[in-house]
Design a protein around this motif. Structure first.
Motif, PDB file in Angstrom:
ATOM      1  N   LEU A  15      48.618 -39.996 -27.376  1.00  0.00           N
ATOM      2  CA  LEU A  15      48.328 -38.551 -27.347  1.00  0.00           C
ATOM      3  C   LEU A  15      48.329 -37.995 -25.925  1.00  0.00           C
ATOM      4  N   ALA A  16      47.515 -38.621 -25.062  1.00  0.00           N
ATOM      5  CA  ALA A  16      47.413 -38.091 -23.704  1.00  0.00           C
ATOM      6  C   ALA A  16      48.712 -38.242 -22.921  1.00  0.00           C
ATOM      7  N   ILE A  54      51.698 -38.095 -23.958  1.00  0.00           N
ATOM      8  CA  ILE A  54      52.672 -37.086 -24.411  1.00  0.00           C
ATOM      9  C   ILE A  54      52.268 -35.692 -23.955  1.00  0.00           C
ATOM     10  N   TRP A  55      50.993 -35.324 -24.142  1.00  0.00           N
ATOM     11  CA  TRP A  55      50.626 -33.923 -23.910  1.00  0.00           C
ATOM     12  C   TRP A  55      50.101 -33.668 -22.506  1.00  0.00           C
ATOM     13  N   VAL A  56      49.588 -34.698 -21.834  1.00  0.00           N
ATOM     14  CA  VAL A  56      49.101 -34.479 -20.472  1.00  0.00           C
ATOM     15  C   VAL A  56      50.141 -34.930 -19.454  1.00  0.00           C
ATOM     16  N   LYS A  73      53.229 -35.456 -20.217  1.00  0.00           N
ATOM     17  CA  LYS A  73      54.500 -34.881 -20.674  1.00  0.00           C
ATOM     18  C   LYS A  73      55.581 -35.948 -20.801  1.00  0.00           C
ATOM     19  N   LYS A  74      55.217 -37.103 -21.306  1.00  0.00           N
ATOM     20  CA  LYS A  74      56.207 -38.160 -21.502  1.00  0.00           C
ATOM     21  C   LYS A  74      56.948 -37.928 -22.809  1.00  0.00           C
ATOM     22  N   PRO A  75      58.212 -38.353 -22.897  1.00  0.00           N
ATOM     23  CA  PRO A  75      58.884 -38.318 -24.195  1.00  0.00           C
ATOM     24  C   PRO A  75      58.162 -39.232 -25.177  1.00  0.00           C
ATOM     25  N   LYS A  76      58.207 -38.865 -26.444  1.00  0.00           N
ATOM     26  CA  LYS A  76      57.407 -39.560 -27.440  1.00  0.00           C
ATOM     27  C   LYS A  76      57.810 -41.032 -27.557  1.00  0.00           C
ATOM     28  N   ARG A  90      43.937 -47.018 -24.336  1.00  0.00           N
ATOM     29  CA  ARG A  90      44.113 -45.570 -24.239  1.00  0.00           C
ATOM     30  C   ARG A  90      43.958 -45.105 -22.805  1.00  0.00           C
ATOM     31  N   MET A 109      47.396 -43.798 -19.405  1.00  0.00           N
ATOM     32  CA  MET A 109      47.588 -42.723 -18.427  1.00  0.00           C
ATOM     33  C   MET A 109      47.963 -43.284 -17.061  1.00  0.00           C
TER      34      MET A 109
END
Lengths: 602, 510, 261
Positions: C121-122, C124-126, C128-131, C170, C174
């Motif tokens: 989750l982080a 991808i959204w923080v 900005k990595k490709p899924k 998790r 990051m």
């Protein structure tokens, strides 16, 4: 009084209610549950008396010869859709068909329906049959009717009894199948029994009354088709589920559900008379420009590196949006600029790789397209000509207003709840005041205010229909209560969840969207469903402000028809029945949902 | 780097980030921006409303309160009110009356339903379930109208039939029964009873102390009630000696009359300054550590400034809006004058009086006279509607509350050898009550608000009267404002009372 | 459970004298109303260093560690993480949080998301990595903490030890330069503590800068470069594991050690 809480013999205080299903042999069960102590015997006798008197009274009221049930049967169409023109009635059936299709699809996609043991089903049927028999004996029927009803009741009982007796202990059946069978039996019986027989012929405009004949006659074919459509949709959904990914399917079905109310209302029921020239010259160009410019802007803004420049641009868009109210221009343009500003401000939240960015831009095109279409459709006159204020009434109006109110008040309520739990004092104070203010005053005052005064608060060039202003007022009212339900859910999300989201570096919007809201909403499903039932029930207040909802028609319209003067009580009883069936089914469904989500009882 | 604390905080200040990246600034700019947007929208809407009303030459002032209106109300303390304000007042009294009676009966019925839901008797349980599930799932308005339609087919009033035994009469004009009402001497009698209440408080304390010291069963509650009853009976004979109480209120009224407008203005300003500064001082004290260190983050400073600004805004409001202050003075004077006149009665007046119902025929149709207590069918329909409907919800609360008492509590009570009645009174009911009370308070609020549905059957509650008033005068906005104020104060009163009980219950629990 | 089987093993014996400062705290103070939670705490933690913070409960260990990624806000003094000072500056807070991973006592996994989504989750959204990339990395991390097979389960279906290892994965997703552990084993059953500590040891050996609040003396002796002992919001003693556990200087340290050893 003490007997309710404290059992006599053993001196122990028993608080839990005894189990509902009889596990003891009948004789012992009766002794235990009905005649265990003198006080208990007294209670049994007293409540039997009450039941007999009430049942007898109700039945002799319903089946009395003075009752004009013809007024309900003849006016069924009036009660359902008010004066919706007969020649356009196909549109109503299309709406029902779409809802059946979507229901069937959703049942398949969400794999709905638990299983019920055949024995339980059997004992249910058994007791239903017995109740029918008892009621038949109580009712003032003619002897032939009594015999028919006794046969029906005994038949059901025997069928249920044989199910209990001969089926295996662990044999189960899908609830869905049971429901479909029950519906099918009800619909098939339309072909056999001439329900709602009436023989009134009159010259009346609008022709909202049925012709002589039976209700069953005119509705048996459509209902059969509806059932078949529903079943077909279910199997189609099953087939699709095998091929398409679960998430995509669910999201698209949900989107269709969400779009269904406005689409059915503005495209199907209202049959808007689009001015194609105007649409081609103005509406579509406006949409295309905004779609293209907005998509490009948003695609750029969602770059991970957009940074502060992006925020500045978003803020400027917002200011332009507010500034647009200072100069005269089309309302649709203002709305689109404000929408774009909202999308731009939330862009950093959704920034990511190319695929994500493309999806966000496509989302904008979709939303702006739907907005443009909706605004155009709302402003387009209807071809359905109905005398009076609104083109539809009765149960349809009730459902329409309830659905729109819920859909509008949902996001509003969530925003209010977030504001009330926010750490920012001004947000919190504003939201708290609004919520407490609205919760402190009765709905009827809000409805009266909005139906009379709301148009006064708008600029002169804006016009708004009575129904629309009532929906706005009702949504504001409902959102305050909804906010309190959501707030309960928000408070159940632990501090640790907030901290964990902070620790991995999520922004506040991301934290709210991805972590807090999903958990909070899941917890608040049961209160939200009962809130929806409440909204549905309270639409009856529309009758007070003179909208032609089912209650108004039953109380003020039908009893004034020359043929059925004073037939208030029959129709009110019918209204009671309709409301009761719908809300009772909804509350049962919510209980099932609650069990399925696994929250258990509190 | 190891500076003194003061220079360190200076360092933090010097390291202040640019404005657009400072989270505190962002937070407050967003909030103030939203506030501005909301205020602008409100201003825009109200100014539009003002223009639109002016265009239709309707004014939104409150002068209809004084002006005579031509309204005839179906029932209430005054069926021919002489002014709009008086009419609304009658409506308010009617709303309060039906709410209070409704709350009492709904509670009784609700408790019965809740206990019946838990009964050992299968039939009773079933009956209660049917009651709850039927009433909960049918809209209240439909129920009210249904009851009304049943009541309208009752037999008509006629002079021939007469009241049943001279005591009760039921017809489609309503139910008429003997009436006990407050007569002129009531307020003097009330003074006696208040004195009795004060005395009974001391008696209660005394008996309680004796009980605590000796353990004897002194039944203090009974004693206290006895004292009040004694004074009540005594008051019937001796109340005229309190006729002088009225002069106190007369003096208060003339005091209010002589005060300049500046007095309430000063008082209000002082109040707002006082409240704001108390809040700020408390806030600062809360953030001051034991060693006297004040630790305020920027956010806290904004809070303090905001509070101060609000108090200044209120001061400006009070100074500029002199009408409010003079309204306080005038209404205070009127209030005390009215109270004074209540004491200014013939010495022999009785505190209570009672009369039997009668039937009169002033015009073409016979109707109930004014001597009996008449419950119109509108009242009955609303009353049965709200009581039955609310009883279903209260019943569910009661059931839930009793089920919420853990089984272990009952076992523990048995284990220490408490008698059943004592276990019920000291263990189960207090705990169940704690769970039942908050949702039931909510139901009381709902009941009060639901009485507004009376408009559908023509009971003269405040909404119905208000609708009539604005239909005649065109003053919709002021009337709606009065409605909202009235209902908000009702809600506030009920929640204050319920909260007071709530707090007490929690104290009892500890 | 936590008795040391190897009395002589003390720390990783790395030479950190030339390493850069990662976390610098100067006179950090914090109050909760009247209660002073942190009292002029000053300490420096170097790159690749493993610091274990010990102290009785309520001594301010957790508050301090939470101030370092600004879950709590300190009121006086300064905190600098990798050269970035923690102020009200939005950008600094974002930067610091993306460099500092944190593991909580109560795991705080997101219960509505699958394990794999918890980890991705982080990023991808923080970040900005490709899924796809984020998922590959997540699988690799889950393998590293030893539970790749649990990727498609929900947190509620895992044991406490497994949940805590997911929480570590998790945080690692990051790609932090510093890891903070706030009593990571306190909420675990004794038999699950070891699996989490093993993961933490492996992490320490790989050269991660770590700050660990824990009561696991065995872990402290084996892995820590330095021990910081706190009491009543103050740092009482800083020392290497050998000196601290065998020959503490301060009276309060002695008392504390006599109670837990």
């Amino acid at each position: 009084m003490s007997d309710f809480n404290v059992t006599g013999a053993e001196g122990t205080v028993s608080i839990k209610p005894p189990p509902e299903t009889p596990k003891l042999p009948p004789r012992l069960w009766i002794k235990e549950n009905l005649f265990s102590s003198p006080f208990n015997i007294f209670l049994t006798v007293a409540s039997t008396g009450i039941l007999l008197i009430l049942g007898r009274g109700l039945l002799s009221f319903i089946f009395s010869h003075e009752r004009q049930w013809g007024s309900t049967a003849t006016n069924l169409r009036l009660l359902m859709t008010q004066a919706y023109p007969e020649e356009q009635y196909m549109r109503v059936w299309v709406c029902v068909g779409v809802i059946f299709t979507l229901t069937g699809l959703s049942m398949a996609v969400w794999n709905a329906g638990s299983r019920v043991a055949l024995r339980r089903l059997g004992s249910f049927l058994l007791s239903t049959g017995v109740v029918i028999d008892i009621l038949t004996l109580l009712a003032p029927f003619s002897s032939s009717a009594t015999i028919i009803w006794l046969c029906v009741g005994t038949g059901i009982s025997l069928f249920g009894g044989s199910l209990v007796k001969f089926s295996d202990e662990d044999k189960t059946m899908s609830v869905l199948t049971v429901t479909v069978i029950a519906l099918a039996v009800a619909i098939l019986s339309l072909w056999v029994v001439p329900y709602g027989h009436h023989s009134f012929v009159f010259e009346r405009t609008p022709r909202s009354l049925a012709e002589a004949g039976t209700v069953a006659l005119t509705t048996k074919l459509p209902w059969t088709i509806m059932l078949l459509i529903g079943i077909a949709a279910y199997f189609a959904g099953k087939a699709i589920r095998e091929k398409v990914s679960q998430n995509v399917l669910r999201v698209s079905v949900l989107t269709i559900w969400f779009l269904a109310p406005p689409a059915l209302l503005y495209l199907v029921l209202r049959d808007p008379d689009f001015d194609m020239g105007h649409v081609l010259n103005t509406d579509i160009p406006i949409f295309l420009v905004f779609a293209a410019v907005g998509a490009g802007l948003l695609f750029w803004l969602t770059r991970p590196t957009a940074g502060e420049l992006g925020k500045v641009i978003a803020a400027i868009t917002l200011l332009i949006g507010f500034g647009s109210f200072l100069t005269p221009m089309r309302m649709i343009i203002r709305i689109l600029i404000l929408l774009l500003a909202i999308f731009a401000i939330s862009a950093p939240t959704f920034a990511g790789d190319t695929q994500t960015r493309r999806r966000y831009s496509l989302g904008w095109i979709g939303v702006s397209g739907v907005t443009c279409w909706l605004v155009t459709a709302i402003n387009t006159p209807s071809t359905v000509e109905v005398p009076g204020s609104f083109f539809i009434g009765g149960v349809s109006l009730t459902l329409l207003i309830a659905i729109f109110t819920i859909v509008i008040s949902f996001p509003l309520g969530i925003l209010l709840a977030l504001g009330r739990t926010s750490t920012m004092p001004i947000f919190r104070i504003l939201c708290t005041w609004f919520i407490e203010f609205v919760r402190g005053i009765p709905l009827i005052t809000i409805l009266i205010f909005f139906s009379i005064m709301f148009p006064m608060f708008l600029p002169k060039e804006m016009e708004i229909g009575e129904v629309a202003s009532i929906v706005i007022g009702y949504s504001l009212f409902s959102s305050a209560y909804l906010a309190e339900n959501v707030r309960g859910g928000l408070q159940s999300v632990t501090r640790g969840q907030h901290e964990a989201a902070d620790a991995v570096g999520m922004t506040t919007p991301q934290k709210t969207l991805f972590i807090v809201l999903p958990q909070a909403l899941r917890v608040s499903i049961p209160p939200l469903v009962s809130h929806c039932i409440g909204v549905f029930k309270e639409t009856s207040l529309l009758a007070i402000i003179g909208l032609f909802d089912i209650l108004y028609i039953a109380r003020n319209v039908i009893p004034n028809q020359t043929e059925f003067l004073g037939s208030v009580r029959e129709n009110l009883l019918f209204v009671c029945l309709i409301y009761w069936i719908l809300s009772y089914q909804m509350s049962k469904a919510s209980q099932r949902l609650e069990r399925r989500v696994g929250l258990g009882e509190r | 780097m190891s500076d003194t604390p003061t220079s360190t905080s200076e360092k933090v200040l010097s390291a202040r980030p640019p404005l657009w990246r400072d989270i505190v600034i962002i937070k407050w700019v967003t909030q103030v921006f939203l506030l501005v947007v909301v205020l602008t929208a409100l201003w825009f809407l109200t100014s539009q409303a003002g223009d639109n009303l002016k265009a239709r030459s309707i004014s939104a002032d409150f002068n209809f309160i004084e002006r005579p209106v031509d309204i005839q109300l179906s029932e209430g303390i005054d069926t021919h009110p002489d002014s709009g304000g008086r009419a609304l007042w009658v409506g308010m009294v009617n709303t309060i009356r039906i709410s209070l009676i409704g709350i009492i009966f709904a509670t009784i019925l609700g408790v019965i339903v809740g206990l019946a839901r838990l009964s050992n008797n299968w039939l009773v349980r079933r009956l209660a379930t049917i009651w709850v599930e039927t009433l909960r799932n049918i809209p209240l308005l439909v129920q009210i109208i249904f009851f009304f339609s049943i009541l309208t087919v009752l037999p008509r009033v006629s002079l021939e039939t007469g009241p049943i035994n001279g005591w009760f009469h039921i017809s489609n004009k309503g139910i008429s029964m003997p009436r006990v009402f407050l007569a002129d001497g009531f307020y003097q009698w009330l003074v006696v009873v208040l004195i009795g209440a004060a005395v009974s408080y001391f008696v209660y304390k005394k008996r309680k102390r004796i009980h605590d010291e000796t353990g004897a069963d002194t039944s203090p509650v009974l004693w206290a009630l006895g004292v009040v009853a004694l004074f009540g009976i005594l008051g019937i004979f001796i109340h005229p000696i309190f006729s002088w109480v009225g002069s106190i209120f007369g003096a208060l009224a003339s005091l209010f009359d002589s005060l300049p407008i500046l007095a309430p203005q000063l008082l209000l300003c002082a109040l707002s300054v006082g409240l704001a500064s108390t809040w700020i001082i408390r806030f600062i004290r809360k953030n001051r550590s034991a060693r006297g260190h004040l630790s305020l983050v920027d956010d806290d400073w904004f809070r303090i400034i905001f509070t101060a600004a609000v108090s200044v805004a209120f001061i400006v409001l009070f100074v500029r809006w002199t009408g409010f202050s003079s309204w306080i003075l005038n209404s205070g004077r009127d209030l005390f004058e009215v109270i004074e006149s209540k004491f200014n009665v013939d010495g022999a007046a009785r505190p209570f009086d009672a009369m039997r119902p009668d039937i009169v025929q002033p015009g073409k149709f016979p109707n109930y006279g004014s001597s009996g207590l008449t419950m119109s069918i509108s009242f009955a329909a609303v009353f049965f509607g709200v009581v039955f409907y609310t009883s279903a919800f209260i019943g569910e609360n009661v059931r839930g509350g009793i089920l919420a008492v853990p089984k272990g509590q009952i076992e523990a009570a048995n284990a220490v050898g408490l008698k059943r009645s004592h276990a019920l009174r000291h263990i189960i009911l207090p705990q169940a009550f704690r769970v039942i009370l908050p949702p039931t308070g909510n139901q009381y609020l709902n009941l009060t608000k639901n009485t507004s549905l009376a408009i559908a059957v023509g009971y003269s509650d405040i909404v119905q009267v208000g609708t009539t008033v604005f239909n005649q005068t065109g003053k919709t906005l002021p009337v709606v404002g009065i409605w909202m104020l009235f209902y908000l104060s009702c809600s506030l009163t009920i929640s204050v009372i319920v909260n007071w009980f709530n707090v007490r219950m929690q104290l009892v629990e500890r | 459970m936590n008795e040391t089987n190897n009395e002589t093993s003390t720390g990783s014996n790395r030479d950190l004298s030339n390493a850069a400062d990662m976390i610098v705290c100067e006179n950090v103070s914090k109050w909760y109303g009247d209660f002073q939670a942190l009292d002029e705490v000053s300490a420096t933690i170097k790159e690749q260093e493993v610091v274990v913070v010990l102290g009785p409960s309520g001594s301010g260990k957790s508050t301090w560690i939470r101030c370092i990624n600004r879950l709590e806000q300190h009121q006086e003094g300064r905190i600098e993480v990798d050269g970035i000072e923690l102020t009200n500056d939005l950008r600094n807070i974002e930067k610091v949080r993306s460099e500092v991973g944190m593991v909580f006592q109560q795991f705080n996994l997101f219960p509505h998301l699958k394990v794999i989504d918890n980890v991705t989750l982080a990023p991808i959204w923080v970040r900005k990595k490709p899924k796809v990339e984020a998922q590959e990395q997540a699988i690799a991390l889950l393998e590293r903490v030893g539970i790749p097979e649990q990727a498609d389960k929900y947190p509620g279906q895992l044991s406490g030890g497994q949940q805590q290892r997911v929480a570590i994965a998790r945080a690692l997703a990051m790609e932090p330069r510093i890891m903070l552990f706030d009593e990571p084993t306190s909420a675990l059953d004794p038999e699950m503590i070891k699996e989490v500590l093993d993961v933490m040891k492996e992490l320490a050996l790989s050269g991660m800068t770590m700050m660990v609040v824990t009561h696991e003396v065995g872990f402290a002796k084996e892995v820590a470069d330095r021990i910081i002992f706190m009491d009543e919001g103050q740092i009482v003693e800083i020392g290497t594991p050998e000196t601290f556990f065998t020959d503490p200087v301060e009276e309060r340290s002695k008392l504390f050690l006599s109670q837990i050893l």
